[in-house]
Each structure stands twice: as structure tokens, then as C-alpha cells.
Design a protein around this motif. Structure first.
Motif, PDB file in Angstrom:
ATOM      1  N   PHE A 158      54.756  71.550 -63.769  1.00 12.87           N
ATOM      2  CA  PHE A 158      53.458  72.178 -63.539  1.00 12.87           C
ATOM      3  C   PHE A 158      53.078  73.074 -64.720  1.00 12.87           C
ATOM      4  O   PHE A 158      51.893  73.291 -64.988  1.00 12.87           O
ATOM      5  N   ILE A 159      54.080  73.606 -65.411  1.00 13.60           N
ATOM      6  CA  ILE A 159      53.854  74.689 -66.369  1.00 13.60           C
ATOM      7  C   ILE A 159      53.893  74.237 -67.825  1.00 13.60           C
ATOM      8  O   ILE A 159      52.963  74.517 -68.591  1.00 13.60           O
TER       9      ILE A 159
ATOM     10  N   SER B 256      64.887  63.707 -62.234  1.00  6.43           N
ATOM     11  CA  SER B 256      64.203  64.657 -63.118  1.00  6.43           C
ATOM     12  C   SER B 256      62.919  64.045 -63.663  1.00  6.43           C
ATOM     13  O   SER B 256      61.881  64.722 -63.746  1.00  6.43           O
ATOM     14  N   ASN B 257      62.965  62.772 -64.025  1.00  4.02           N
ATOM     15  CA  ASN B 257      61.754  62.107 -64.523  1.00  4.02           C
ATOM     16  C   ASN B 257      60.736  61.887 -63.417  1.00  4.02           C
ATOM     17  O   ASN B 257      59.526  61.987 -63.651  1.00  4.02           O
ATOM     18  N   LEU B 258      61.221  61.597 -62.199  1.00  5.05           N
ATOM     19  CA  LEU B 258      60.304  61.470 -61.073  1.00  5.05           C
ATOM     20  C   LEU B 258      59.594  62.800 -60.822  1.00  5.05           C
ATOM     21  O   LEU B 258      58.383  62.831 -60.554  1.00  5.05           O
ATOM     22  N   GLY B 259      60.327  63.904 -60.932  1.00  2.00           N
ATOM     23  CA  GLY B 259      59.713  65.222 -60.787  1.00  2.00           C
ATOM     24  C   GLY B 259      58.641  65.479 -61.839  1.00  2.00           C
ATOM     25  O   GLY B 259      57.583  66.042 -61.538  1.00  2.00           O
ATOM     26  N   LEU B 260      58.912  65.045 -63.075  1.00  2.00           N
ATOM     27  CA  LEU B 260      57.926  65.222 -64.143  1.00  2.00           C
ATOM     28  C   LEU B 260      56.664  64.412 -63.862  1.00  2.00           C
ATOM     29  O   LEU B 260      55.544  64.880 -64.112  1.00  2.00           O
ATOM     30  N   VAL B 261      56.839  63.197 -63.357  1.00  2.00           N
ATOM     31  CA  VAL B 261      55.681  62.355 -63.033  1.00  2.00           C
ATOM     32  C   VAL B 261      54.851  63.005 -61.930  1.00  2.00           C
ATOM     33  O   VAL B 261      53.623  63.130 -62.040  1.00  2.00           O
ATOM     34  N   ILE B 262      55.513  63.436 -60.864  1.00  2.00           N
ATOM     35  CA  ILE B 262      54.803  64.069 -59.741  1.00  2.00           C
ATOM     36  C   ILE B 262      54.091  65.328 -60.213  1.00  2.00           C
ATOM     37  O   ILE B 262      52.918  65.565 -59.895  1.00  2.00           O
TER      38      ILE B 262
ATOM     39  N   THR C   8      53.069  66.301 -63.271  1.00  2.00           N
ATOM     40  CA  THR C   8      51.925  66.105 -64.162  1.00  2.00           C
ATOM     41  C   THR C   8      50.718  65.527 -63.415  1.00  2.00           C
ATOM     42  O   THR C   8      49.576  65.842 -63.742  1.00  2.00           O
ATOM     43  N   LEU C   9      50.984  64.686 -62.407  1.00  2.00           N
ATOM     44  CA  LEU C   9      49.875  64.156 -61.610  1.00  2.00           C
ATOM     45  C   LEU C   9      49.205  65.269 -60.800  1.00  2.00           C
ATOM     46  O   LEU C   9      47.967  65.350 -60.730  1.00  2.00           O
ATOM     47  N   VAL C  10      50.016  66.143 -60.190  1.00  2.00           N
ATOM     48  CA  VAL C  10      49.466  67.230 -59.376  1.00  2.00           C
ATOM     49  C   VAL C  10      48.698  68.221 -60.235  1.00  2.00           C
ATOM     50  O   VAL C  10      47.654  68.745 -59.814  1.00  2.00           O
ATOM     51  N   VAL C  11      49.182  68.493 -61.441  1.00  2.00           N
ATOM     52  CA  VAL C  11      48.505  69.441 -62.328  1.00  2.00           C
ATOM     53  C   VAL C  11      47.063  69.019 -62.574  1.00  2.00           C
ATOM     54  O   VAL C  11      46.142  69.842 -62.539  1.00  2.00           O
ATOM     55  N   GLY C  12      46.869  67.717 -62.828  1.00  2.00           N
ATOM     56  CA  GLY C  12      45.515  67.239 -63.091  1.00  2.00           C
ATOM     57  C   GLY C  12      44.572  67.466 -61.920  1.00  2.00           C
ATOM     58  O   GLY C  12      43.370  67.669 -62.110  1.00  2.00           O
ATOM     59  N   LEU C  13      45.109  67.466 -60.700  1.00  2.00           N
ATOM     60  CA  LEU C  13      44.276  67.670 -59.516  1.00  2.00           C
ATOM     61  C   LEU C  13      44.012  69.151 -59.234  1.00  2.00           C
ATOM     62  O   LEU C  13      42.939  69.521 -58.744  1.00  2.00           O
ATOM     63  N   VAL C  14      44.998  70.007 -59.542  1.00  2.00           N
ATOM     64  CA  VAL C  14      44.921  71.415 -59.151  1.00  2.00           C
ATOM     65  C   VAL C  14      44.296  72.290 -60.227  1.00  2.00           C
ATOM     66  O   VAL C  14      43.630  73.282 -59.912  1.00  2.00           O
TER      67      VAL C  14
ATOM     68  N   PRO D 279      41.630  72.262 -62.109  1.00  2.00           N
ATOM     69  CA  PRO D 279      40.215  72.655 -62.029  1.00  2.00           C
ATOM     70  C   PRO D 279      39.950  73.846 -61.101  1.00  2.00           C
ATOM     71  O   PRO D 279      38.941  74.541 -61.270  1.00  2.00           O
ATOM     72  N   PHE D 280      40.848  74.103 -60.154  1.00  2.00           N
ATOM     73  CA  PHE D 280      40.656  75.234 -59.238  1.00  2.00           C
ATOM     74  C   PHE D 280      41.109  76.565 -59.848  1.00  2.00           C
ATOM     75  O   PHE D 280      40.788  77.627 -59.326  1.00  2.00           O
ATOM     76  N   GLY D 281      41.865  76.483 -60.946  1.00  2.00           N
ATOM     77  CA  GLY D 281      42.313  77.702 -61.607  1.00  2.00           C
ATOM     78  C   GLY D 281      43.792  77.653 -61.932  1.00  2.00           C
ATOM     79  O   GLY D 281      44.594  77.113 -61.158  1.00  2.00           O
ATOM     80  N   ILE D 282      44.160  78.232 -63.072  1.00  2.00           N
ATOM     81  CA  ILE D 282      45.540  78.201 -63.533  1.00  2.00           C
ATOM     82  C   ILE D 282      46.473  78.946 -62.575  1.00  2.00           C
ATOM     83  O   ILE D 282      47.651  78.620 -62.442  1.00  2.00           O
ATOM     84  N   GLU D 283      45.919  79.958 -61.859  1.00  2.00           N
ATOM     85  CA  GLU D 283      46.763  80.743 -60.958  1.00  2.00           C
ATOM     86  C   GLU D 283      47.333  79.885 -59.825  1.00  2.00           C
ATOM     87  O   GLU D 283      48.429  80.151 -59.321  1.00  2.00           O
ATOM     88  N   TYR D 284      46.604  78.834 -59.433  1.00  2.00           N
ATOM     89  CA  TYR D 284      47.107  77.961 -58.380  1.00  2.00           C
ATOM     90  C   TYR D 284      48.292  77.121 -58.871  1.00  2.00           C
ATOM     91  O   TYR D 284      49.191  76.781 -58.090  1.00  2.00           O
ATOM     92  N   ILE D 285      48.287  76.794 -60.155  1.00  2.00           N
ATOM     93  CA  ILE D 285      49.410  76.070 -60.737  1.00  2.00           C
ATOM     94  C   ILE D 285      50.681  76.913 -60.665  1.00  2.00           C
ATOM     95  O   ILE D 285      51.742  76.453 -60.220  1.00  2.00           O
ATOM     96  N   PHE D 286      50.563  78.166 -61.086  1.00  2.00           N
ATOM     97  CA  PHE D 286      51.731  79.047 -61.069  1.00  2.00           C
ATOM     98  C   PHE D 286      52.179  79.346 -59.635  1.00  2.00           C
ATOM     99  O   PHE D 286      53.383  79.481 -59.372  1.00  2.00           O
TER     100      PHE D 286
END
Length: 388
Positions: A24-25, A139-145, A147-153, A155-162
Motif C-alpha cells: 500500500f505504501i 509475498s508476491n500475491l500480497g504485492l498484487v493485492i 497495488t490493486l487496492v491502492v488504485g481504488l483507494v 482517490p479518496f485520500g492518502i490517509e486512507y491508504i495509511f
């Protein structure tokens, strides 16, 4: 009474959670610093470099504490650092707090990464090579998940990522607290006192392999940094480059379980596995030297990824087979530190070579240096085996 071994499913759950949270980060660092904080790209590069160096320190500290202190408490300390850093970043993500706590998070992640690899050697009823293979997949599956979630979240704000990352780290802390208490400190200290020095020939084999491993990561990092510009110079788009990494994930998800199924054979032929993996690394850059069309880049990435899933988990397995139980944490920390060092210097070395020569010189140099050190490792290993 503490358990003597760790259940594989909980180690895999922990790896998946922490790698999803981290993904995510890290991918946002350059974009966030440049686009949102208004900092130059050089500043982002410096922060990423410092992160890699601090992660090396975290890798070493994690391995040292795992062997000399307590595995259980070591991983909890690392996860706690991650939780607190991500939580603070949720509310304070301006400049310079973003860079400061990102670096602290990197230290915690170094401890956690080494601890997970070291715990892999304590899993019950499974050979370490099998566990390393499955861990690499998770570990690679986690990276895929992630990076996909980051693209969705995002736009709502970086604070939601953290905030999401914080939540995942908290879940991992709870899993570790409940399921990772597997050895007593007394037993661990006794093992450390009784540990014998690693034979010189084994230590030299490890050093030779880790040099190849560092070079492989330097080579791999060219895909993360400089090859994007090379593709754009061939009239391809950022979207084209992004899909290359999607293809990388697809190859890992498809082929890693196949390799895991043949773990017994791969373990019996561990050096052949390493040689084939690193040779595939070099072959991918031979393809790049002649690449002009998009499918050439996909082919090169496919070859590179097959080499990656063969070689990278194989390094951890090879090293684990040469060290005594009481030093497994330390040496898995060194393996992780070698990878972190390669990631740190790879983009800088590639950019320097391109600036003073060309992309094709970089590609040729990657192949040549990797093959030279791989040949040296094999010659040295064969000579030592002949002496024995």
C-alpha cells in the motif's frame, strides 16, 4: 509450554498480510512526494535510497535478535514499529514527517522480513525449501493485492491508504502474538552458546552466492527504474510498461505453485536450480538488446520472472542448508540485507551507465557481470567439493 515449531498456514497468513500492507505504501513514494508534496524526483530517490539502507540495518538487527534474543519477541517488535509508523503517517503525512516515518517503517519492515524468513526454518513437517517457495508466492500475491487496492483507494485520500496499512499490521501483530510463540529464550540462548563456527568452505560458498544475488537484484532493479524510459523511447506508453508488471505477477502466480509441487527434486538439485534461474536472468537482458516490439519486452519479462522464482527462493534454501540452527536468523538476515543492498544501488548504477554510455551497454554489462560471478561461484563450489 511453548510450541517447538510453527504451523505453515500462520506463517503464510502473516506474510500475505504484511506484504499487502507494505505494498500500500512503497509504490506511492515517488508519486506522492513529487505530485502531492511538490518535491523533486531527486528527493524521492534519496528517500528511497535511505529507506533501502535502513532496511539493511533492520535485516541485520532482526537476524541478530532472532538468534540471540527471542524469535517471538523479535517479530513483535518489528510489527509494532510498523504499526506505530503507519498510524502516525495516517495523521501526519506532510513534509518532512512523511520521509521520517517512512524510513522508520523501513527499519521495522527489515526486522519483520528477516523474522519471517527465519521462522520458515521452524515450520513443522515441511522442508525449509518448500516453505521458502510458498512464502515467495504469498509475498508476491500480497504485492498484487496491495497495488490493486491502492488504485481504488487513493482517490479518496492518502490517509486512507495509511489507515488500511495500519489495520493490516495490527491484524498481523495479533496473529503473531497468538501463533508465533514457538521456542523458549532459554533454549535459543543455549543453542547460540553451543554453536560452532561455519566451516570456511561453507562461508565462502555463501559469500560467493550472495555476491551473485546482489548482482541479480541490481539487474532486476533495471526493470523497476530504467527500462520504463527505454520502452517509452520505443514509442510505448506508461500503460504498456505497467502491464509488463501485471504479466510478471501472472507468471509468478501460475508457475510458482508448479515449482513448489516439484520441491523434492529441486531441493536435490539446488545448485542446478540456482544456475538455471540466474542464467534466465541473463537471457532476459540478451532479449532486451534486440527488443523493438512490445512482445519482445513481454518475452524478456517472462524469462526474467521464471529466473526470479527459481533463483530468489533458492538462495534462502541454499544458505539455510549450510548454516547451523543457532545461526539461521542471522544468515537469513544477511540474505535479506543483500537483496536490500541490490535494490538500493541498482537504479543508481543503471542510471550512471546509461548517462555515460547507452542502454545497450547497460544490458550487455548486466549479462556479462552476472555470468562472470555465477561462473566463479560454480568453479569455487566444485573445487571445494573436490577437496572434500
Amino acid at each position: 509450554m511453548q510450541k517447538q515449531g510453527l504451523s505453515l498456514k500462520w506463517l503464510l497468513v502473516g506474510s500475505l498480510i504484511t506484504n499487502t500492507g507494505i505494498s500500500f505504501i512503497w509504490p506511492l513514494t515517488t508519486i506522492y512526494m513529487h505530485e502531492y508534496l511538490g518535491k523533486p524526483l531527486t528527493a524521492a530517490g534519496i528517500v528511497l535510497f535511505i529507506n533501502s539502507i535502513v532496511m539493511i540495518v533492520g535485516n541485520y538487527v532482526g537476524g541478530y535478535l532472532f538468534d540471540r534474543w527471542q524469535p517471538y519477541k523479535t517479530i513483535l517488535v518489528g510489527i509494532t514499529i510498523n504499526v506505530l509508523s503507519a498510524l502516525i503517517l495516517t495523521f501526519f503525512h506532510g513534509w518532512p514527517s512523511y520521509a521520517i516515518f517512512l524510513i522508520i517503517l523501513s527499519f521495522g519492515n527489515g526486522i519483520v522480513g528477516t523474522s519471517i524468513n527465519a521462522f520458515a526454518t521452524l515450520v513443522q513437517n515441511r522442508r525449509a525449501s518448500y516453505v521458502f517457495n510458498v512464502l515467495y508466492f504469498m509475498s508476491n500475491l500480497g504485492l498484487v493485492i496491495g497495488t490493486l487496492v491502492v488504485g481504488l483507494v487513493l482517490p479518496f485520500g492518502i490517509e486512507y491508504i495509511f489507515a488500511l496499512a495500519t489495520g493490516l499490521f495490527v491484524i498481523f501483530w495479533l496473529v503473531a502474538a497468538l501463533k508465533f510463540k514457538v521456542t523458549t529464550a532459554k533454549k535459543r540462548r543455549k543453542q547460540t552458546r553451543e554453536a560452532q563456527k561455519i566451516p570456511r568452505q561453507s562461508a565462502n560458498q555463501i559469500i560467493g552466492l550472495l555476491i551473485v544475488f546482489v548482482i541479480a537484484w541490481v539487474v532486476y532493479e533495471q526493470w523497476q527504474s530504467n527500462i520504463s524510459a527505454f520502452m517509452i523511447s520505443h514509442q510505448m506508453t506508461v500503460k504498456d510498461y505497467s502491464f509488463v508488471w501485471t504479466f510478471n505477477a501472472i507468471v509468478i502466480v501460475v508457475f510458482q505453485p508448479v515449482l513448489t509441487h516439484f520441491d523434492n527434486w529441486l531441493y536435490a538439485h539446488i545448485r542446478s536450480r540456482l544456475n538455471v534461474g540466474f542464467l534466465l536472468f541473463g537471457s532476459s537482458f540478451v532479449i532486451l538488446m534486440f527488443a523493438h516490439q512490445y512482445w519482445h519486452f513481454l518475452l524478456a519479462m517472462g524469462v526474467l520472472t521464471l529466473g526470479e522464482i527459481l533463483a530468489f527462493p533458492g538462495v534462502s534454501t541454499y544458505v539455510d542448508g549450510l548454516v547451523p540452527e543457532s545461526q539461521r536468523g542471522r544468515y537469513q538476515g544477511i540474505v535479506n540485507a543483500a537483496a536490500s543492498f541490490g535494490r538500493a544501488v541498482g537504479p543508481l548504477i543503471g542510471a550512471w551507465v546509461i548517462e555515460f554510455s547507452s542502454y545497450h551497454v547497460l544490458f550487455f554489462g548486466c549479462v556479462l557481470v552476472l555470468l562472470l560471478f555465477l561462473a566463479s561461484f560454480n568453479l569455487f563450489t566444485q573445487r571445494k567439493q573436490a577437496e572434500l
